[in-house]
Write an enzyme that holds these catalytic residues in place. Structure first.
Site: not given
Ligand SMILES: Cc1cc2nc3c(=O)[nH]c(=O)nc-3n(C[C@H](O)[C@H](O)[C@H](O)COP(=O)(O)OP(=O)(O)OC[C@H]3O[C@@H](n4cnc5c(N)ncnc54)[C@H](O)[C@@H]3O)c2cc1C
Length: 569
Positions: A137-141, A143, A410, A471
């Site tokens: 699964p790929f949400g916002g990407g 991770s 970054r 952090y």
């Molecule tokens: C610059 C930066 C700053 C960040 N700051 C924070 C912060 O302040 N706090 C924080 O908590 N995290 C932070 N993160 C980490 C990241 O943003 C979080 O983990 C966020 O929750 C991921 O969301 P996403 O939609 O991008 O998920 P993705 O990166 O797309 O996926 C993350 C994981 O969730 C799974 N997934 C995604 N969507 C689903 C779905 N619908 N069902 C089942 N599984 C799913 C994916 O398979 C993967 O394992 C940061 C990352 C970056 C790059």
């Protein structure tokens, strides 16, 4: 302009967001980096390779799987161009960025499916089960723990991009809950809620690029977690799909004693047990005012004591909504990057007797200015008692305005040959100073040992009555083998976290990078419980096969660098 409502295009393939939004690093900042790190940031240039120069392996999606996926989502929503696959080849951690920018990708998905309904998600999962393919699964990407890679898979891997499964399904203004399709981007969710006078109050630094399903799947924590809680506190219900059945947990009542809370099994499941298709979240009325406080403490210990007293003595509804304390190194670097105004502030604090100040930002959101002011005044007494020196509120406003811009910085640092990475943990108040010292020390020692001495800084930004998160951000000159440098430091830091008795992750999740440390935290029976869930819900190991659950069969766990290391038994 309220940065929480500022629309930003989805991230460029080699970095963050829209590069046009990035402010160039000022000359004084480059000079400081070169002096501190021995980097050559003014001359060294590491631009990303051309997208079309990256070679990707041939897709392993066979005719039968392809036709089943087309039946599920339609031919126009099944993508397999090199560019589409590269875009979903990882998240946004430092190693992810190094790999994609250099064009050396050990993993790319074989195809990308874009479902727009719960039923289409179920059909994609069923097709992959039937034809022995894996699903990521790929949400916002966004991770940062290698949560989106399935390196080493011998089967076809389908990236299940949820961007079309988006939108507000219903907002219940009476009960203060909102149900969204899980692929909804956080910024779109917030925009929809604000239009009706509500907010989720969840603003991780990645907020502009992350999805609600991703938040729930990783148990994220936002910058306003002190006031609004982390995403776990906001989830009221989830709906989704596993390879062996569909689920709907929660939403029936605000609380229940009907056995263990199965909703929690899916919160933090990282796509390894199934796909979240809908999430119901508790929302609150949007605040009308924000008050800002900036202070500096003489040292990290007094700052941590002040935070502990704020959260323990003021209570949930009175404490600040945003709480952020930088240690002395982070403060020094921030003031250095600010240039002349930062230097002036440093001089002022030195005159006030603060030689190694710890900058602290506090924000209060409320319905009226009177209420916010009242809370702010109560906090002042605690801050003063712990030696805080009051600074102009515009410093806190500046932080608020730039709160989502660090990922752009970054990208520029990487382009200039700087190794820059972050990691996080949490522990009880009684252990905060020790974890700060031990983990920071381990990172610094590992950088020194590699011949690239660096800067290691830290802040606290999530507080609880019994403890807080730490952090760490570290910077150094990039070594010849950037991925090896990353792995060495990551291992040293993770081992120090485990040895210090802190959690391996407070909010970034387990992914691949942390799963070999999970057994230390949840014990052998915890691993067995997770594996039993996996076996029951996903017996064919279809769902995100390389994350979260320690691999008990081989004891070998691939890391972000693609290398394979021994897992602790
Ligand atoms: C610059 C930066 C700053 C960040 N700051 C924070 C912060 O302040 N706090 C924080 O908590 N995290 C932070 N993160 C980490 C990241 O943003 C979080 O983990 C966020 O929750 C991921 O969301 P996403 O939609 O991008 O998920 P993705 O990166 O797309 O996926 C993350 C994981 O969730 C799974 N997934 C995604 N969507 C689903 C779905 N619908 N069902 C089942 N599984 C799913 C994916 O398979 C993967 O394992 C940061 C990352 C970056 C790059």
């Amino acid at each position: 302009m309220d940065v929480t409502l500022q629309q930003v295009q989805r991230s460029v393939w080699w970095g963050w967001g829209d590069p046009a939004n990035a402010a160039p690093l000022p000359v004084h900042a480059r000079r400081m980096l070169d002096e501190r790190l021995g980097a050559r940031s003014s001359t060294t240039n590491h631009p990303p390779v051309q997208l079309d120069s990256i070679e990707v392996p041939e897709s392993r999606v066979g005719d039968r799987l392809r036709s089943a996926l087309i039946d599920a989502v339609g031919a126009e929503h099944l993508l397999d161009s090199a560019a589409d696959r590269i875009l979903r080849a990882g998240g946004k951690s430092y190693p992810d960025l190094v790999r994609v920018r250099t064009g050396h990708l050990p993993y790319v998905p074989d195809a990308v499916a874009l479902p727009s309904t719960h039923r289409e998600v179920a059909d994609v999962v069923a097709a992959c089960v039937a034809h022995d393919a894996a699903v990521v699964p790929f949400g916002g990407g966004t991770s940062v723990v290698a949560g989106l890679t399935a390196t080493g898979e011998q089967r076809a891997v389908v990236s299940l991009d949820l961007r079309r499964l988006a939108g507000l399904i219903r907002l219940d203004e009476h009960d203060h809950t909102a149900t969204f399709h899980a692929g909804t981007m956080a910024i779109d969710a917030e925009t929809a809620l604000r239009a009706r006078g509500f907010t989720l109050g969840h603003f991780p630094q990645s907020y502009q690029q992350a999805s609600l399903g991703g938040f729930v799947a990783t148990r994220s924590a936002g910058q306003s977690s002190s006031g609004y809680g982390r995403i776990d506190d906001m989830v009221d219900g989830v709906r989704g799909v596993t390879p062996t059945g569909e689920f709907e947990f929660g939403s029936r009542s605000p609380a229940s004693a009907a056995g263990p809370r199965l909703l929690d099994v899916m919160v933090g499941s990282e796509g390894a047990l199934g796909v979240l298709t809908e999430v119901t979240l508790r929302v609150v009325e949007a605040p009308q005012v924000t008050r800002h406080t900036a202070v500096a403490f003489p040292d990290f210990d007094s700052a941590a004591t002040a935070l502990r007293e704020l959260v323990q003595q003021l209570g949930h509804d009175q404490q600040p909504d945003v709480t952020r304390v930088s240690d002395a190194v982070e403060t020094e670097v921030s003031l250095g990057l600010a240039g002349r105004s930062g230097k002036a502030l440093q001089r002022y604090l030195a005159v006030r007797g603060l030689e190694a100040p710890c900058l602290t930002i506090l924000l209060w959101h409320d319905a009226t200015d009177e209420r916010a002011k009242h809370r702010q005044r109560r906090a002042q007494q605690i801050l003063k008692r712990n030696g805080a020196v009051t600074l102009p509120a515009k410093i806190a406003r500046g932080w608020e305005h730039g709160r989502f811009s660090a990922p752009y910085l970054r990208d520029e640092l990487i382009t200039r040959g700087v190794f820059v990475e972050t990691l996080e943990t949490a522990t009880h108040w009684s252990n905060i100073a020790a974890v700060h010292r031990r983990v920071g020390g381990a990172i610094a020692d590992a950088l020194d040992a590699g011949g690239t001495p660096g800067v290691v800084q830290c802040h606290i930004s999530h507080v609880y009555p019994s403890g807080a998160s730490l952090y760490f951000t570290y910077l150094a000159a990039e070594a010849d083998d950037a991925l090896d440098q990353w792995q060495t430091v990551k291992t040293a830091a993770s081992e120090a976290i485990v040895a210090a008795g802190a959690t391996i992750t407070h909010h970034h999740a387990v992914g691949r990078d942390h799963r070999r440390y999970l057994a230390d935290e949840i014990g052998e029976i915890g691993v067995r419980m997770l594996r039993a869930l996996k076996n029951e819900l996903d017996p064919g190991d279809t769902m995100n096969p390389c994350v979260l659950i320690p691999d008990t069969t081989s004891q070998k766990v691939p890391t972000s660098t693609g290398a394979t290391t021994e897992a602790p038994s």
